[in-house]
Design a protein around this motif. Structure first.
Motif, PDB file in Angstrom:
ATOM      1  N   TYR A  22       0.976  -1.566   0.280  1.00 60.85           N
ATOM      2  CA  TYR A  22      -0.006   0.307  -0.104  1.00 60.85           C
ATOM      3  C   TYR A  22       0.597   1.955   0.838  1.00 60.85           C
ATOM      4  O   TYR A  22       0.433   2.413   0.374  1.00 60.85           O
ATOM      5  CB  TYR A  22      -1.128   0.149   0.974  1.00 60.85           C
ATOM      6  CG  TYR A  22      -2.125  -0.975   1.218  1.00 60.85           C
ATOM      7  CD1 TYR A  22      -2.877  -1.282   0.452  1.00 60.85           C
ATOM      8  CD2 TYR A  22      -1.613  -2.412   1.893  1.00 60.85           C
ATOM      9  CE1 TYR A  22      -4.135  -1.975  -0.029  1.00 60.85           C
ATOM     10  CE2 TYR A  22      -2.973  -3.269   2.139  1.00 60.85           C
ATOM     11  CZ  TYR A  22      -3.569  -3.167   0.936  1.00 60.85           C
ATOM     12  OH  TYR A  22      -4.977  -3.988   0.804  1.00 60.85           O
ATOM     13  N   ARG A  23       1.811   1.417  -0.564  1.00 61.90           N
ATOM     14  CA  ARG A  23       3.183   2.806  -0.257  1.00 61.90           C
ATOM     15  C   ARG A  23       2.413   3.010  -1.711  1.00 61.90           C
ATOM     16  O   ARG A  23       3.445   4.695  -1.450  1.00 61.90           O
ATOM     17  CB  ARG A  23       4.405   2.034  -0.309  1.00 61.90           C
ATOM     18  CG  ARG A  23       5.449   2.921  -0.227  1.00 61.90           C
ATOM     19  CD  ARG A  23       6.828   2.207  -0.014  1.00 61.90           C
ATOM     20  NE  ARG A  23       6.725   1.622   0.704  1.00 61.90           N
ATOM     21  CZ  ARG A  23       6.952   1.818   1.763  1.00 61.90           C
ATOM     22  NH1 ARG A  23       6.901   2.805   2.696  1.00 61.90           N
ATOM     23  NH2 ARG A  23       7.368   0.565   2.924  1.00 61.90           N
ATOM     24  N   ASP A  24       1.817   3.147  -2.476  1.00 65.65           N
ATOM     25  CA  ASP A  24       1.471   3.744  -3.897  1.00 65.65           C
ATOM     26  C   ASP A  24       0.596   4.960  -2.936  1.00 65.65           C
ATOM     27  O   ASP A  24      -0.011   5.704  -3.681  1.00 65.65           O
ATOM     28  CB  ASP A  24       0.880   2.691  -5.164  1.00 65.65           C
ATOM     29  CG  ASP A  24      -0.235   2.136  -4.412  1.00 65.65           C
ATOM     30  OD1 ASP A  24      -0.259   1.896  -3.348  1.00 65.65           O
ATOM     31  OD2 ASP A  24      -0.377   2.081  -5.103  1.00 65.65           O
ATOM     32  N   LEU A  25      -0.208   4.643  -2.476  1.00 62.13           N
ATOM     33  CA  LEU A  25      -0.688   5.393  -1.401  1.00 62.13           C
ATOM     34  C   LEU A  25      -0.525   6.199  -1.098  1.00 62.13           C
ATOM     35  O   LEU A  25      -1.120   7.543  -1.048  1.00 62.13           O
ATOM     36  CB  LEU A  25      -2.026   5.159   0.356  1.00 62.13           C
ATOM     37  CG  LEU A  25      -3.630   4.944   0.572  1.00 62.13           C
ATOM     38  CD1 LEU A  25      -4.047   4.328   1.274  1.00 62.13           C
ATOM     39  CD2 LEU A  25      -2.321   6.018   1.377  1.00 62.13           C
ATOM     40  N   LEU A  26       0.608   6.935  -0.288  1.00 61.91           N
ATOM     41  CA  LEU A  26       1.169   8.167   0.032  1.00 61.91           C
ATOM     42  C   LEU A  26       1.666   9.087  -0.400  1.00 61.91           C
ATOM     43  O   LEU A  26       2.009   9.911  -0.397  1.00 61.91           O
ATOM     44  CB  LEU A  26       2.491   7.341   0.967  1.00 61.91           C
ATOM     45  CG  LEU A  26       2.432   6.851   2.476  1.00 61.91           C
ATOM     46  CD1 LEU A  26       3.306   6.366   3.286  1.00 61.91           C
ATOM     47  CD2 LEU A  26       0.751   6.618   3.041  1.00 61.91           C
ATOM     48  N   GLU A  27       1.323   8.457  -1.918  1.00 62.47           N
ATOM     49  CA  GLU A  27       2.051   9.374  -3.015  1.00 62.47           C
ATOM     50  C   GLU A  27       0.541  10.350  -3.409  1.00 62.47           C
ATOM     51  O   GLU A  27       1.109  11.226  -3.670  1.00 62.47           O
ATOM     52  CB  GLU A  27       1.898   8.459  -4.303  1.00 62.47           C
ATOM     53  CG  GLU A  27       3.105   7.987  -4.432  1.00 62.47           C
ATOM     54  CD  GLU A  27       3.568   6.542  -5.713  1.00 62.47           C
ATOM     55  OE1 GLU A  27       2.341   7.073  -6.789  1.00 62.47           O
ATOM     56  OE2 GLU A  27       3.707   5.848  -5.980  1.00 62.47           O
ATOM     57  N   SER A  28      -0.584  10.575  -2.651  1.00 58.39           N
ATOM     58  CA  SER A  28      -1.233  11.319  -2.970  1.00 58.39           C
ATOM     59  C   SER A  28      -2.072  11.530  -1.046  1.00 58.39           C
ATOM     60  O   SER A  28      -2.529  12.532  -2.172  1.00 58.39           O
ATOM     61  CB  SER A  28      -2.454  11.078  -4.015  1.00 58.39           C
ATOM     62  OG  SER A  28      -1.764  10.050  -4.989  1.00 58.39           O
ATOM     63  N   PHE A  29      -1.689  10.857  -0.541  1.00 61.49           N
ATOM     64  CA  PHE A  29      -2.154  10.904   0.861  1.00 61.49           C
ATOM     65  C   PHE A  29      -1.465  11.855   1.653  1.00 61.49           C
ATOM     66  O   PHE A  29      -0.508  11.575   1.702  1.00 61.49           O
ATOM     67  CB  PHE A  29      -2.577   9.569   1.609  1.00 61.49           C
ATOM     68  CG  PHE A  29      -4.113   9.846   2.666  1.00 61.49           C
ATOM     69  CD1 PHE A  29      -4.931  10.507   1.715  1.00 61.49           C
ATOM     70  CD2 PHE A  29      -3.185   9.798   4.223  1.00 61.49           C
ATOM     71  CE1 PHE A  29      -5.988  10.114   3.480  1.00 61.49           C
ATOM     72  CE2 PHE A  29      -3.504   9.992   4.980  1.00 61.49           C
ATOM     73  CZ  PHE A  29      -5.191  10.405   4.918  1.00 61.49           C
ATOM     74  N   PRO A  30      -1.317  13.225   2.258  1.00 57.35           N
ATOM     75  CA  PRO A  30      -1.195  14.181   2.851  1.00 57.35           C
ATOM     76  C   PRO A  30      -1.245  13.390   4.243  1.00 57.35           C
ATOM     77  O   PRO A  30      -2.094  12.970   4.814  1.00 57.35           O
ATOM     78  CB  PRO A  30      -1.934  15.446   2.858  1.00 57.35           C
ATOM     79  CG  PRO A  30      -2.974  14.950   1.952  1.00 57.35           C
ATOM     80  CD  PRO A  30      -3.342  13.671   1.332  1.00 57.35           C
ATOM     81  N   LEU A  31       0.212  13.114   4.880  1.00 55.59           N
ATOM     82  CA  LEU A  31       0.685  12.928   5.650  1.00 55.59           C
ATOM     83  C   LEU A  31       1.116  13.811   6.869  1.00 55.59           C
ATOM     84  O   LEU A  31       1.794  13.147   7.868  1.00 55.59           O
ATOM     85  CB  LEU A  31       1.503  11.928   5.440  1.00 55.59           C
ATOM     86  CG  LEU A  31       1.021  10.040   5.230  1.00 55.59           C
ATOM     87  CD1 LEU A  31       1.805   9.290   5.603  1.00 55.59           C
ATOM     88  CD2 LEU A  31       0.221  10.259   6.527  1.00 55.59           C
TER      89      LEU A  31
END
Length: 326
Positions: A304-313
């Protein structure tokens, strides 16, 4: 009493007579309102008032109470009316607060809360009270996060970024739908577990439904920053304790992080929406520890690492977009 809704005062007179005192209590994320009610004779109760627009939830709550009361300590329902419910008062001390003030006792009580969770999962009644969790249900929750956190609070736009995020969300929701299902409280965390006379009482259970077997466990061990007080060693021990007590398979830990990932993303959106649409800005304090949970989940689930490309953390570069909801 001037701030107490007129119909609630009428209901309380029917229950208690003319002499009582009403003190408002802090509410939750719903439109319900809560009051502590006391009499000169030392009696004390909690009244939940349902405004007109959420009044169907009153019968939903009573149905859930009847389903769960044989299986777990719930505040006793003293009387129910057309607009409100009068319940046993189980005080203000939450399980989360015990953990923060006395970690040793808190961890012991969290273990008891796991036992209590397993008992709730065994309830046969109430499984049809609300629709079960589905991939579509999970996706609808994450759509709220996309709007209120990703777009409105963090300013992420563009079809590419939002499209990639939607693809990641879809894959996660489909995975959760394949998990073994049990009866879920849906909001089983330390603020909804009150410690009163050395018992743990469960509140806010009206949304119970069938769902992933680790959903409530993830809520208990991670919601609203509890992991910072609980710490990873205790969290891991309690996950294993739950697995042992339920006879869970080796995939339970993976399922735990998948449900935690979806729930954490969903909760960020809930907190952002509470701030934007209802001015409840205190919920923003819960966002940073929830983002920590998302990072942890991705570390445990690298697919699920690709999720972090668009999800602000990150929250430091954004300001809440305060204003009326759309």
């Amino acid at each position: 009493m001037s701030e107490t809704p007129r119909e609630l005062r009428t209901f309380l007179r029917e229950c208690l007579g003319e002499r009582f005192r009403v003190d408002p209590l802090a509410g939750d994320a719903s439109a319900r309102a809560y009051y502590r009610v006391s009499t000169g004779e030392g009696g004390r109760w909690m009244a939940a008032y349902y405004p007109e627009d959420v009044r169907p939830g009153l019968e939903q709550f009573l149905g859930a109470w009847r389903a769960l009361a044989p299986h777990a300590p719930l505040p006793e329902v003293v009387r129910a009316g057309s607009c409100a419910i009068l319940q046993q008062d189980v005080g203000d001390v939450t399980l989360f607060e015990v953990l923060e003030t006395d970690r040793g006792r808190g961890i012991a009580l969290y273990r008891r809360a796991v036992d209590l969770l397993i008992a709730l999962q065994g309830a046969e009644a109430g499984r049809e009270l609300n629709p079960p969790f589905t991939a579509e249900f999970f996706a609808a929750e994450l759509a709220i996060t996309r709007e209120f956190w990703v777009q409105r609070m963090c300013g992420v736009e563009g079809a590419g970024a939002l499209g990639r995020l939607a693809t990641s969300f879809e894959r996660l929701c489909a995975a959760l739908e394949r998990h073994p299902q049990v009866l879920c409280h849906r909001d089983y965390h330390g603020q909804n577990l009150h410690v009163f006379e050395d018992r743990i009482y469960v509140i806010d259970y009206q949304d119970l439904r069938l769902g992933p077997d680790t959903y409530d466990l993830a809520s208990l061990l991670r919601d609203r920053g509890v992991a910072r007080a609980l710490r990873r060693d205790a969290e891991n021990e309690l996950i294993e304790y739950y697995r042992h007590r339920t006879g869970g398979d080796d995939g339970l830990r993976r399922r735990y992080f998948e449900t935690l990932l979806q729930r954490s993303i969903k909760i960020v959106g809930t907190f952002a929406r509470q701030s934007i649409t209802r001015g409840r800005h205190h919920y923003l304090a819960y966002i940073p520890p929830t983002l920590e949970s998302i990072r942890l989940c991705v570390d445990q689930l690298p697919e699920y690492r690709d999720l972090l490309e668009s999800f602000p953390l990150e929250t430091s570069e954004t300001q809440p977009a305060i204003g009326p909801g759309r």
